[in-house]
Design a protein around this motif. Sequence first.
Motif, short mmCIF file in Angstrom:
data_model
loop_
_atom_site.label_atom_id
_atom_site.label_comp_id
_atom_site.label_asym_id
_atom_site.label_seq_id
_atom_site.Cartn_x
_atom_site.Cartn_y
_atom_site.Cartn_z
N TYR A 103 -23.55 -7.79 42.23
CA TYR A 103 -22.28 -7.54 41.55
C TYR A 103 -21.79 -8.81 40.84
CZ TYR A 103 -21.04 -2.78 43.00
OH TYR A 103 -20.99 -1.42 43.14
N CYS A 104 -21.95 -9.95 41.49
CA CYS A 104 -21.53 -11.21 40.85
C CYS A 104 -22.31 -11.46 39.56
CB CYS A 104 -21.73 -12.38 41.81
SG CYS A 104 -20.54 -12.45 43.17
N ALA A 105 -23.57 -11.10 39.55
CA ALA A 105 -24.40 -11.30 38.36
C ALA A 105 -24.01 -10.37 37.23
CB ALA A 105 -25.87 -11.11 38.71
N ASN A 106 -23.50 -9.20 37.57
CA ASN A 106 -23.23 -8.17 36.56
C ASN A 106 -21.81 -7.65 36.64
OD1 ASN A 106 -26.09 -7.73 35.48
ND2 ASN A 106 -26.38 -7.51 37.68
N ALA A 107 -20.88 -8.51 37.03
CA ALA A 107 -19.50 -8.09 37.20
C ALA A 107 -18.93 -7.54 35.90
CB ALA A 107 -18.65 -9.26 37.68
N PRO A 108 -18.25 -6.39 35.95
CA PRO A 108 -17.69 -5.81 34.72
C PRO A 108 -16.62 -6.68 34.08
CG PRO A 108 -16.92 -4.62 36.67
CD PRO A 108 -18.01 -5.54 37.13
N THR A 109 -16.04 -7.60 34.86
CA THR A 109 -15.00 -8.48 34.31
C THR A 109 -15.59 -9.72 33.63
OG1 THR A 109 -14.84 -9.56 36.48
CG2 THR A 109 -13.27 -7.78 36.00
N ARG A 110 -16.92 -9.92 33.76
CA ARG A 110 -17.53 -11.11 33.17
C ARG A 110 -17.55 -10.98 31.65
NH1 ARG A 110 -20.48 -14.94 35.31
NH2 ARG A 110 -20.82 -13.79 37.26
N ASP A 111 -17.08 -12.02 30.96
CA ASP A 111 -17.04 -11.97 29.49
C ASP A 111 -18.03 -12.94 28.86
OD1 ASP A 111 -15.85 -14.37 30.06
OD2 ASP A 111 -13.91 -13.88 29.16
N ASP A 112 -18.96 -13.44 29.66
CA ASP A 112 -19.99 -14.31 29.12
C ASP A 112 -21.33 -13.92 29.74
OD1 ASP A 112 -19.57 -15.12 31.69
OD2 ASP A 112 -19.22 -17.23 31.23
N ASP A 113 -22.40 -14.53 29.26
CA ASP A 113 -23.71 -14.25 29.81
C ASP A 113 -23.80 -14.77 31.24
OD1 ASP A 113 -24.50 -13.12 27.44
OD2 ASP A 113 -25.37 -14.98 26.66
N THR A 114 -24.45 -14.02 32.10
CA THR A 114 -24.56 -14.44 33.48
C THR A 114 -25.52 -15.60 33.62
OG1 THR A 114 -25.01 -13.72 35.75
CG2 THR A 114 -26.43 -12.82 34.02
N TRP A 115 -25.21 -16.51 34.53
CA TRP A 115 -26.15 -17.57 34.90
C TRP A 115 -26.86 -17.22 36.20
CZ3 TRP A 115 -24.84 -19.45 39.64
CH2 TRP A 115 -23.51 -19.25 40.05
N ILE A 116 -26.48 -16.08 36.81
CA ILE A 116 -27.12 -15.65 38.05
C ILE A 116 -28.33 -14.80 37.67
CG2 ILE A 116 -26.76 -14.58 40.31
CD1 ILE A 116 -23.75 -14.95 39.87
N LEU A 117 -29.39 -15.50 37.30
CA LEU A 117 -30.60 -14.86 36.82
C LEU A 117 -31.46 -14.40 37.98
CD1 LEU A 117 -31.29 -17.62 34.15
CD2 LEU A 117 -30.14 -15.43 33.78
N SER A 118 -32.54 -13.69 37.68
CA SER A 118 -33.38 -13.14 38.75
C SER A 118 -33.93 -14.24 39.65
CB SER A 118 -34.51 -12.32 38.15
OG SER A 118 -35.32 -13.10 37.29
N ASP A 119 -34.30 -15.39 39.06
CA ASP A 119 -34.80 -16.49 39.89
C ASP A 119 -33.74 -17.00 40.85
OD1 ASP A 119 -37.21 -16.31 38.60
OD2 ASP A 119 -36.95 -18.11 37.38
N MET A 120 -32.49 -17.05 40.38
CA MET A 120 -31.39 -17.50 41.24
C MET A 120 -31.14 -16.48 42.35
SD MET A 120 -30.02 -20.46 40.20
CE MET A 120 -28.24 -20.64 40.16
N ILE A 121 -31.16 -15.20 41.99
CA ILE A 121 -30.93 -14.16 43.00
C ILE A 121 -31.99 -14.24 44.09
CG2 ILE A 121 -30.94 -11.67 43.39
CD1 ILE A 121 -29.64 -11.35 40.63
N GLN A 122 -33.25 -14.40 43.69
CA GLN A 122 -34.33 -14.50 44.66
C GLN A 122 -34.16 -15.75 45.53
OE1 GLN A 122 -38.09 -14.26 42.59
NE2 GLN A 122 -37.47 -12.40 41.50
#
Length: 236
Positions: A103-122
């Motif tokens: 949810y943090c990576a794809n929060a609907p309130t986010r107005d910029d590109d996420t920095w929580i990429l798949s490598d970070m999530i893993q």
Amino acid sequence: MSQSLYSLDDKVLAFPHHHLALSEPNGLLAVGGDLSPDRLTLAYRHGIFPWFNEGDPILWWSPDPRAILPTEHVYTNRSLLKFIKKCDYRVTLNKAFVDVIAYCANAPTRDDDTWILSDMIQAYSRLHKLGMAHSIEVWQNDQLVGGLYGVAINGFFSGESMFYLRPNASKIALLALTKKLKHAGINFVDCQILNPFLQSMGAIELSRCDFLMRQQDVVSQRVADHFWHASDLSFR
């Protein structure tokens, strides 16, 4: 990037001294390396964190100033206090880490590109399995409506990101975290970079030097073995 920027050795975990961090961009300390548990643990133990966008190399930061939220001085305004009294939220610890970071990576309130990429999530999911990355979850009935996650080494907690789907849910998550830490005698949460939301909750800025002195105190402050076990949390 500046020619003085330190490149990490793939086979050596050591980071450069904080005084080598750039002033522009503020706090950029090193580039490269990996997101292995050993390197991440060493970084957080010394007050360093990774942050980079898609297409960038791994970038490591030690900003000056540094934002913290003192657990003794979390601010709750009148409207939030009224909301807390009547809300039907409940809060848990470490019961839905994967969902929170997603949810943090794809929060609907986010107005910029996420920095929580798949490598970070893993990488942070591995840390969670090792007992060093933790999530706070806010629920309404059985629906996850807010939360945050971060990394803890002994008494040092460095917040990474938060999200909300319902009013004040991220504030409730932060209140529950700081209440738990305060009860254990831990006097601040590392917020990394100040923003208006954190400032409204009482976050302040310290010089890098002052932050590192405080950080080294809490990173050596032992907590009980069960401190981060999955549980229900109080926020009132």
